[in-house]
Design a protein around this motif. Structure first.
Motif, PDB file in Angstrom:
ATOM      1  N   GLY A 150      10.475   1.199   8.589  1.00  0.00           N
ATOM      2  CA  GLY A 150       9.663   0.910   7.415  1.00  0.00           C
ATOM      3  C   GLY A 150      10.554   0.944   6.209  1.00  0.00           C
ATOM      4  N   GLU A 180       6.566   3.866   8.724  1.00  0.00           N
ATOM      5  CA  GLU A 180       5.669   3.247   7.757  1.00  0.00           C
ATOM      6  C   GLU A 180       5.922   1.739   7.826  1.00  0.00           C
ATOM      7  OE1 GLU A 180       4.742   5.649   3.887  1.00  0.00           O
ATOM      8  OE2 GLU A 180       6.906   5.684   4.209  1.00  0.00           O
ATOM      9  N   ILE A 185       2.590  -1.941   3.514  1.00  0.00           N
ATOM     10  CA  ILE A 185       2.856  -1.394   2.186  1.00  0.00           C
ATOM     11  C   ILE A 185       2.845  -2.502   1.138  1.00  0.00           C
ATOM     12  CG2 ILE A 185       4.643  -0.318   0.751  1.00  0.00           C
ATOM     13  CD1 ILE A 185       5.424   1.311   3.289  1.00  0.00           C
ATOM     14  N   ARG A 208       1.019   3.451   0.340  1.00  0.00           N
ATOM     15  CA  ARG A 208       1.571   3.968   1.601  1.00  0.00           C
ATOM     16  C   ARG A 208       0.428   4.688   2.319  1.00  0.00           C
ATOM     17  NH1 ARG A 208       7.200   4.231   2.104  1.00  0.00           N
ATOM     18  NH2 ARG A 208       8.262   3.184   0.386  1.00  0.00           N
ATOM     19  N   ALA A 212      -0.543   1.855   7.097  1.00  0.00           N
ATOM     20  CA  ALA A 212       0.909   1.672   7.075  1.00  0.00           C
ATOM     21  C   ALA A 212       1.583   2.637   8.046  1.00  0.00           C
ATOM     22  CB  ALA A 212       1.443   1.875   5.667  1.00  0.00           C
ATOM     23  N   CYS A 213       1.102   3.868   8.060  1.00  0.00           N
ATOM     24  CA  CYS A 213       1.666   4.867   8.971  1.00  0.00           C
ATOM     25  C   CYS A 213       1.313   4.548  10.424  1.00  0.00           C
ATOM     26  CB  CYS A 213       1.161   6.256   8.602  1.00  0.00           C
ATOM     27  SG  CYS A 213       1.747   6.857   7.008  1.00  0.00           S
ATOM     28  N   ASN A 281       7.647  10.014   0.633  1.00  0.00           N
ATOM     29  CA  ASN A 281       7.343   9.010   1.656  1.00  0.00           C
ATOM     30  C   ASN A 281       7.528   9.632   3.044  1.00  0.00           C
ATOM     31  OD1 ASN A 281       7.150   7.165  -0.490  1.00  0.00           O
ATOM     32  ND2 ASN A 281       9.261   6.487  -0.245  1.00  0.00           N
ATOM     33  N   PRO A 282       6.497   9.583   3.892  1.00  0.00           N
ATOM     34  CA  PRO A 282       5.149   9.073   3.667  1.00  0.00           C
ATOM     35  C   PRO A 282       4.424   9.894   2.595  1.00  0.00           C
ATOM     36  CG  PRO A 282       5.533   9.488   6.018  1.00  0.00           C
ATOM     37  CD  PRO A 282       6.660  10.102   5.265  1.00  0.00           C
TER      38      PRO A 282
END
Length: 444
Positions: A150, A180, A185, A208, A212-213, A281-282
């Motif tokens: 990601g 991610e 995103i 986020r 996205a995860c 992030n995340p």
């Protein structure tokens, strides 16, 4: 060799809490018993009423050296870690230059051998074209390969399916992933910008977001199942992702997961008061996601607790949302925050030890660490649960000189930390040892 005798400690180890004595000779725990005589002992420490834990093994830190030493160094951040009860760490590759070759990896080991206060290992960073470097990793020396699946920095993003499949098929070491989805995103960001001109920190968990995860972590798990890879998914933040992971003991799992202390502590409700200080992030998400992570620790769908310590300067954090970097300094206060969960009945003390010491040692097959056992290295932390610790920016040892826990009063105090049998930090608040840590070794 010098000998230290710790008397009457409440030893927390392997699911039990027992009042025991413990003798350290040199770097090793020589004896654990209900009553050890003080003969041939250089130092006696009376620990009645205090808890003795195996030192925390933090499998995810960013110490910023080389390239970003104005944010942190291996020396400064490992010292803060030791004062916080962390005796071993594994450090990430997104430095400058990025750690994407064996040569760069060796350079970091050389720095740590001279300057680190805590035991150390370093990840190689995956790119879309360094498979030959990954294949050279030594399972007995190198902790793993880090794959940013990601958005990332420094050219470390790996998105091409062929590159990912090759890494999952060929890696000789544990694969750890930041999951991610970059496409999710970007779509979420564009959707928000259609309704507002300027994004703020409150938008961070909307950009986020859960999807996205989940899209990325489910892809990683599917690759690991296809190739029977050894996979460890870092910093899970959502309730939805928990269904990807099997409950039960970490033993014999080839797919495991981790939660980080700030995702267990903060929720999106804290953006209003802390702003970019908790931009990471995340992202930190909802209260219900945070509570689900706690439950995932109980079901053992989450196997390990780490920090993802990632310092930035206060000046950088005070920039507008889009310009402010993501990451928090955490190692000095991570264990104290987990002990606060124990105080409030959300976790047990034996669970904290399992998730911060036993399970990292098992998952990474770390030689001689992670447990309080005779013959193991004396990596120990002594906790006074009857004294409190008030957190300020001024008493934080991070090079960046700030903490997201500012103003918090924790109900425990770290009295002492031993690394390889050396008392590095004592209850007088003085760091008494010089850097003398060891590279972690792995029995795999």
């Amino acid at each position: 060799m010098s000998a230290t005798l710790i008397k009457h400690a409440r030893v927390v180890n392997e699911g039990l809490i027992r009042e025991m004595d413990l003798r350290i000779v040199g770097s090793i725990i020589e004896k654990i018993a209900t009553d050890i005589r003080a003969e041939h002992t250089d130092r006696i420490i009376e620990a009645a009423g205090c808890y003795l834990l195996p030192g925390m093994i933090d499998d995810q830190v960013h110490f910023r050296e080389p390239g970003f030493t104005y944010k942190g160094t291996i020396a400064s951040e490992s010292l803060a870690a030791v004062v916080g009860g962390i005796t071993s760490y594994m450090e990430m590759p997104n430095v400058n230059p990025a750690t994407i070759t064996i040569e760069a990896l060796n350079q970091k080991y050389a720095i740590a051998a001279k300057r680190s206060y805590a035991n150390y290992a370093f990840y190689l960073g995956a790119t879309e074209d360094n498979l030959a470097q990954i294949q050279q990793l030594d399972p007995a020396r190198h902790c793993g390969v880090k794959v940013f699946m990601g958005a990332s920095t420094g050219g470390l993003l790996v998105e091409a399916p062929q590159a990912l499949e090759a890494i999952f098929r060929e890696s000789p070491v544990l694969i750890v992933t930041h999951c991610e989805s970059n496409s999710v995103i970007q779509k979420s960001r564009e959707a928000l910008l259609r309704s507002k001109a300027v994004l703020t920190i409150e938008d961070h968990p909307r950009i986020r977001n859960v999807n996205a995860c989940y899209e990325s972590s489910s892809y990683a798990v599917s690759l690991a199942k296809r190739y029977q890879s050894q996979l460890h998914v870092l910093h899970i933040t959502t309730a939805k992702e928990l269904g990807l992971f099997e409950p039960g003991s970490i033993e014999n799992k080839h797919i495991t997961s981790e939660a980080c202390v700030h995702h267990l502590w903060f929720s999106e409700e804290d953006y209003a008061s802390l702003g970019n200080l908790i931009k990471c992030n995340p992202s930190i998400k909802s209260r219900s996601d945070r509570d689900a992570l706690i439950q995932g620790l109980h079901t053992n769908q989450i196997d390990i607790i780490a920090t993802d310590h990632a310092p930035h300067t206060l000046e950088e954090k005070q920039l507008d949302y889009d310009q402010a970097p993501a990451g928090l300094p955490l190692v000095q206060h991570a264990l104290l925050s987990l002990l606060e969960h124990v105080r409030h009945g959300r976790l047990s003390l034996t669970q904290v030890v399992e998730k911060t010491a036993h399970n990292p040692a098992i998952r990474y097959a770390i030689t001689g660490r992670g447990f309080i056992r005779e013959g193991y290295y004396a990596d120990l932390v002594l906790i006074d649960s009857q004294s409190s610790t008030t957190i300020t920016h001024e008493n934080s040892l991070y090079h960046c000189a700030w903490t997201p826990f500012v103003g918090q009063v924790f109900s425990s105090r770290i009295k002492s930390t031993w690394v390889n049998g050396q008392r590095m930090f004592g209850d007088d608040g003085v760091v008494s040892g010089k850097p003398s840590a060891m590279a972690l070794a792995f029995s795999r």
